[in-house]
Design a protein around this motif. Structure first.
Motif, PDB file in Angstrom:
ATOM      1  N   ALA A 184       0.820  -1.209   0.000  1.00 46.51           N
ATOM      2  CA  ALA A 184       0.000   0.000   0.000  1.00 46.51           C
ATOM      3  C   ALA A 184       0.859   1.266   0.000  1.00 46.51           C
ATOM      4  N   LEU A 185       1.893   1.272   0.827  1.00 45.32           N
ATOM      5  CA  LEU A 185       2.739   2.466   0.923  1.00 45.32           C
ATOM      6  C   LEU A 185       3.472   2.721  -0.406  1.00 45.32           C
ATOM      7  N   ALA A 186       4.029   1.666  -0.989  1.00 49.38           N
ATOM      8  CA  ALA A 186       4.758   1.820  -2.253  1.00 49.38           C
ATOM      9  C   ALA A 186       3.838   2.317  -3.361  1.00 49.38           C
ATOM     10  N   LEU A 187       2.595   1.823  -3.359  1.00 53.12           N
ATOM     11  CA  LEU A 187       1.627   2.245  -4.374  1.00 53.12           C
ATOM     12  C   LEU A 187       1.288   3.725  -4.184  1.00 53.12           C
ATOM     13  N   ALA A 203      -6.872  -2.540 -13.126  1.00 55.75           N
ATOM     14  CA  ALA A 203      -6.997  -3.647 -14.077  1.00 55.75           C
ATOM     15  C   ALA A 203      -7.063  -4.978 -13.343  1.00 55.75           C
ATOM     16  N   GLY A 204      -8.071  -5.765 -13.682  1.00 55.96           N
ATOM     17  CA  GLY A 204      -8.248  -7.081 -13.074  1.00 55.96           C
ATOM     18  C   GLY A 204      -9.170  -7.022 -11.870  1.00 55.96           C
ATOM     19  N   ALA A 205      -9.815  -8.146 -11.618  1.00 56.78           N
ATOM     20  CA  ALA A 205     -10.778  -8.215 -10.511  1.00 56.78           C
ATOM     21  C   ALA A 205     -10.141  -7.800  -9.190  1.00 56.78           C
ATOM     22  N   CYS A 206      -8.892  -8.191  -8.976  1.00 55.85           N
ATOM     23  CA  CYS A 206      -8.222  -7.873  -7.710  1.00 55.85           C
ATOM     24  C   CYS A 206      -8.107  -6.367  -7.511  1.00 55.85           C
ATOM     25  N   ALA A 207      -7.630  -5.661  -8.531  1.00 56.39           N
ATOM     26  CA  ALA A 207      -7.404  -4.224  -8.387  1.00 56.39           C
ATOM     27  C   ALA A 207      -8.722  -3.468  -8.250  1.00 56.39           C
ATOM     28  N   ILE A 208      -9.793  -4.013  -8.816  1.00 55.63           N
ATOM     29  CA  ILE A 208     -11.083  -3.329  -8.760  1.00 55.63           C
ATOM     30  C   ILE A 208     -11.730  -3.509  -7.385  1.00 55.63           C
ATOM     31  N   SER A 209     -11.782  -4.756  -6.923  1.00 55.53           N
ATOM     32  CA  SER A 209     -12.550  -5.018  -5.699  1.00 55.53           C
ATOM     33  C   SER A 209     -11.804  -5.860  -4.671  1.00 55.53           C
ATOM     34  N   GLY A 210     -10.593  -6.276  -5.010  1.00 51.73           N
ATOM     35  CA  GLY A 210      -9.909  -7.252  -4.163  1.00 51.73           C
ATOM     36  C   GLY A 210     -10.049  -8.643  -4.755  1.00 51.73           C
ATOM     37  N   GLY A 224      -9.112   1.405  -4.760  1.00 57.82           N
ATOM     38  CA  GLY A 224      -9.839   2.481  -4.106  1.00 57.82           C
ATOM     39  C   GLY A 224      -9.440   2.695  -2.657  1.00 57.82           C
ATOM     40  N   SER A 225      -8.897   1.648  -2.021  1.00 64.34           N
ATOM     41  CA  SER A 225      -8.516   1.744  -0.619  1.00 64.34           C
ATOM     42  C   SER A 225      -7.358   2.713  -0.407  1.00 64.34           C
ATOM     43  N   THR A 226      -6.496   2.812  -1.417  1.00 70.51           N
ATOM     44  CA  THR A 226      -5.240   3.537  -1.243  1.00 70.51           C
ATOM     45  C   THR A 226      -5.141   4.763  -2.135  1.00 70.51           C
ATOM     46  N   LEU A 227      -5.694   4.679  -3.334  1.00 73.07           N
ATOM     47  CA  LEU A 227      -5.606   5.777  -4.301  1.00 73.07           C
ATOM     48  C   LEU A 227      -7.004   6.376  -4.497  1.00 73.07           C
TER      49      LEU A 227
END
Lengths: 253, 424
Positions: A184-187, A203-210, A224-227
């Motif tokens: 999270a910090l690096a992102l 991009a991808g299900a993970c990045a959209i919702s986990g 969305g959690s971090t950015l």
């Protein structure tokens, strides 16, 4: 020596694909694209489909209508096997600009891919679009299939797009992975190092919702959690290169 | 002996002997997995390649394991001493990891590799999963480029029947192996600035992924095969010709060979000591291959899989080993395309309560181990995944010793280890 290389080039031939300039993409016969839900799916039928769904809450009922959230779906097609009212089309143009547009509702009419509502994007990056990729806890599949766009088969640079090594040079950050706590910090730092205006593409299900990792205590369940809220969502597990390429072109045009 | 699991339960596994020191490791007997149970105790699963048997030992967190997993801190002194830090976000499109090169002048004295950025808690999610589909799907996404092998291993460990024949599964496994080796050889070629092979292989790798998609609908084989046969034979043979043309070009290019040779050497004795597996191990002269050592039921491999060529453990050996394996895999796929797909084989395993199930699959990097531990009522209480990269990251650190940093890219590509496979 140079003749050997030139001869090899002749033997191998010109292999850049005709997609998207001349033809549609060559998709496999069993390609699983945008889902389609028939009207009148009962709660019972939906629960049956949910029973085989690897994702949590990808299928749900909203005001008596069955819904499928492409932001959580991993496009395995298992639900379509148990429920004949759920179908997956070969529509590969999956990317959207709003999170709610990822939810496919039962009985929806014909689908046309939405245009980028942010009209400022085109004049800014229409001709030269630089991307910084951050793998935030991904499984490498999204990264690999994004990397593929750089090969001669897809040739991303034809469209004025390039993956850059530094966030300082980037117009957008292309996030893959569910955003693990340890990334999270690096992102965040990567995003902060970019100059404005800066865009976020999930991009991808993970990045959209986990995706499959939503709810794990090791992840933050999506970009969305971090950015800030992403400017574009590209669903898939992983998104097919054709889906990603079409999305990026649509983003800047 | 009581063993505590993720959900706080306690299970008796009295059959497992407790030993004081780690049993002999090496080419014949090797550690497949080692994981923490409770109270500083470690359970070690050993595989004996001679008898094809698996053995389990419980032991205290021994020196050998401690040494294996610890990151050596090295403090160099002097004017030429410096440290170079890289990552976690890398320049290219790859997974995150942090590398620290401790250098003395131009030479890398030691490389410390820090992983863990990708930790997603996959093992725990598999235990808590609401259905088997989810278990398989998560197993597939532990290391995205090893999806097919992971699905196979998880289905064996969890006794989830897959709805396709062994020959189809084997074919897909080999296609995955081919695609990855092709990609890595292309990347190696690109890293020494020999661009023709790099460009050709980048495209050819996609052909093999698309062949996988012809069976599965997904380029990484996610969700398993959707059909028993696909019309890929002609496509496969044509691509094979193009591939070996591209590769022969690389291996006849003196400039490229010169960069590969004597670079990043891991000698056989070191490889054996740190327990390298798979391609990297075989490139150092070890003869381990789970396809031979621990064949799964119904497997019908007759080919000599271990290359007879003399391998010295340098980048060239790892590249050559991949080339040899590509030849073998192509022969295997051609044979599998000829054979009629055999009937779906039901698993003969009967999972007992309070049992440990170990599945070993030779993924493209090396042996992939999935372990399921069941509680008193037969329910899944702990799951453990050991990616081949777990064994091999230390090999990369070893390969870099005495090299220049500029050799890191080719050393790294020659191994191409998984970050997420280790982090889970």
């Amino acid at each position: 020596m140079i003749f050997k290389s030139l001869l090899a080039r002749l033997t191998q031939g010109y292999r850049t694909g005709t997609f998207p300039t001349l033809t549609g993409p060559k998709l496999p016969e069993d390609f699983i694209g945008r889902p389609q839900l028939e009207e009148g799916i009962t709660e019972e039928e939906l629960n049956q489909a949910k029973g085989v769904c690897p994702s949590v809450d990808a299928l749900f009922m909203d005001e008596g209508k069955a819904c499928l959230d492409m932001g959580k779906c991993i496009f395995c097609g298992k639900c379509a096997k148990v429920s004949p009212k759920i179908k997956f089309t070969k529509e590969y143009r999956l990317a959207v600009f709003k999170r709610e547009d990822l939810v496919v509702k039962a009985g929806e009419g014909e689908y046309t891919p939405p245009k980028n509502p942010n009209t400022k994007v085109k004049p800014l990056v229409g001709k030269s679009f630089q991307l910084r990729e951050v793998s935030a806890g991904g499984c490498a599949a999204c990264e690999l299939d994004f990397n593929v766009l750089g090969t001669l088969a897809w040739d991303l640079s034809r469209f004025g797009m390039k993956v850059v090594a530094s966030p300082r040079h980037a117009d957008a950050v292309y996030v893959t992975g569910p955003v693990s706590k340890n990334m999270a910090l690096a992102l965040k730092k990567t995003y902060e190092a970019m100059s404005e205006p800066r865009y976020v593409i999930a991009a991808g299900a993970c990045a959209i919702s986990g995706g499959l990792y939503a709810g794990s205590h090791e992840t933050l369940s999506g970009t969305g959690s971090t950015l800030p809220t992403p400017d574009m969502y590209i669903p898939g597990c992983p998104p097919h290169p054709a889906t990603a390429l079409e999305a990026l072109i649509r983003f800047k045009e | 002996m009581n063993i505590e699991f993720l959900n706080g339960e306690s299970v008796k596994l009295s059959d497992i002997p407790t030993v004081l020191e780690a049993p002999r490791k090496g080419e014949v007997t090797r550690t497949l997995a080692s994981f923490k149970l409770f109270d500083g105790r470690f359970l070690t699963i050993l595989g004996n390649a001679e008898t094809h048997k698996l053995e389990a030992y419980a032991m205290t967190y021994g020196d050998e394991e401690a040494e294996r997993y610890s990151t050596p801190a090295s403090f160099l002194k002097g004017e030429a001493a410096h440290e170079v830090a890289v990552g976690p976000v890398h320049a290219g499109v790859i997974e995150p990891g942090h590398f620290r090169f401790q250098c003395m002048g131009e030479d890398v004295h030691s490389l410390a590799i820090t992983l863990g950025y990708q930790t997603r808690g996959a093992e725990e999610l598999i235990v808590k999963a609401h259905n088997d589909e989810r278990r398989l799907a998560i197993a597939e996404t532990v290391a995205g480029d090893t999806s097919i092998a992971a699905r196979l291993a998880a289905s064996k460990a969890l006794n989830i029947p897959l709805s396709h024949s062994n020959s189809t599964l084997q074919l897909l496994l080999e296609l995955e192996r081919i695609a990855n080796h092709v990609g890595d050889l292309g990347a190696l070629s690109g890293d020494v600035a020999y661009l023709p092979t790099a460009a050709f292989c980048g495209r050819i790798r996609g052909e093999y992924l698309n062949m996988t998609a012809a069976y599965c609908g997904n380029r990484f084989g996610r969700g398993g095969a959707k059909r028993e046969s696909a019309d890929i034979k002609e496509w496969f043979l044509r691509t094979k010709k193009e591939l070996f043309h591209a590769l022969d070009l690389l291996f006849s290019e003196e400039g490229a060979i010169d960069r590969f040779e004597h670079t990043g050497t891991v000698p056989k004795d070191v490889a054996s000591k740190i327990g390298l597996v798979g391609v990297a191990g075989r490139a150092s002269g070890l003869t381990t291959d789970s396809r031979i050592d621990f064949p799964m039921e119904g497997e019908t491999i007759t080919e000599t899989l271990v290359s007879e060529k003399k391998m010295t453990g340098d980048v060239l050996s790892r590249a050559r080993q991949r080339y040899e394996e590509l030849k073998i895999s192509h022969a295997l796929v051609e044979r599998l395309l000829e054979t009629e797909s055999t009937a779906v084989q039901p698993s003969t395993l009967s999972l007992q309560p309070s049992s440990i199930t170990v599945a070993v699959v030779e993924a493209w990097r090396g042996e992939l181990v999935h372990i399921a531990i069941r509680g008193e009522n037969g329910e899944l209480v702990q799951y453990k995944i050991v990616d081949p990269s777990v064994h091999n990251w230390l090999g990369l650190a070893q390969a870099l010793r005495g090299e220049q940093i500029s050799n890191f890219p080719i050393c790294n590509k020659s191994f191409n280890l998984s970050y997420c496979g280790v982090d889970k």
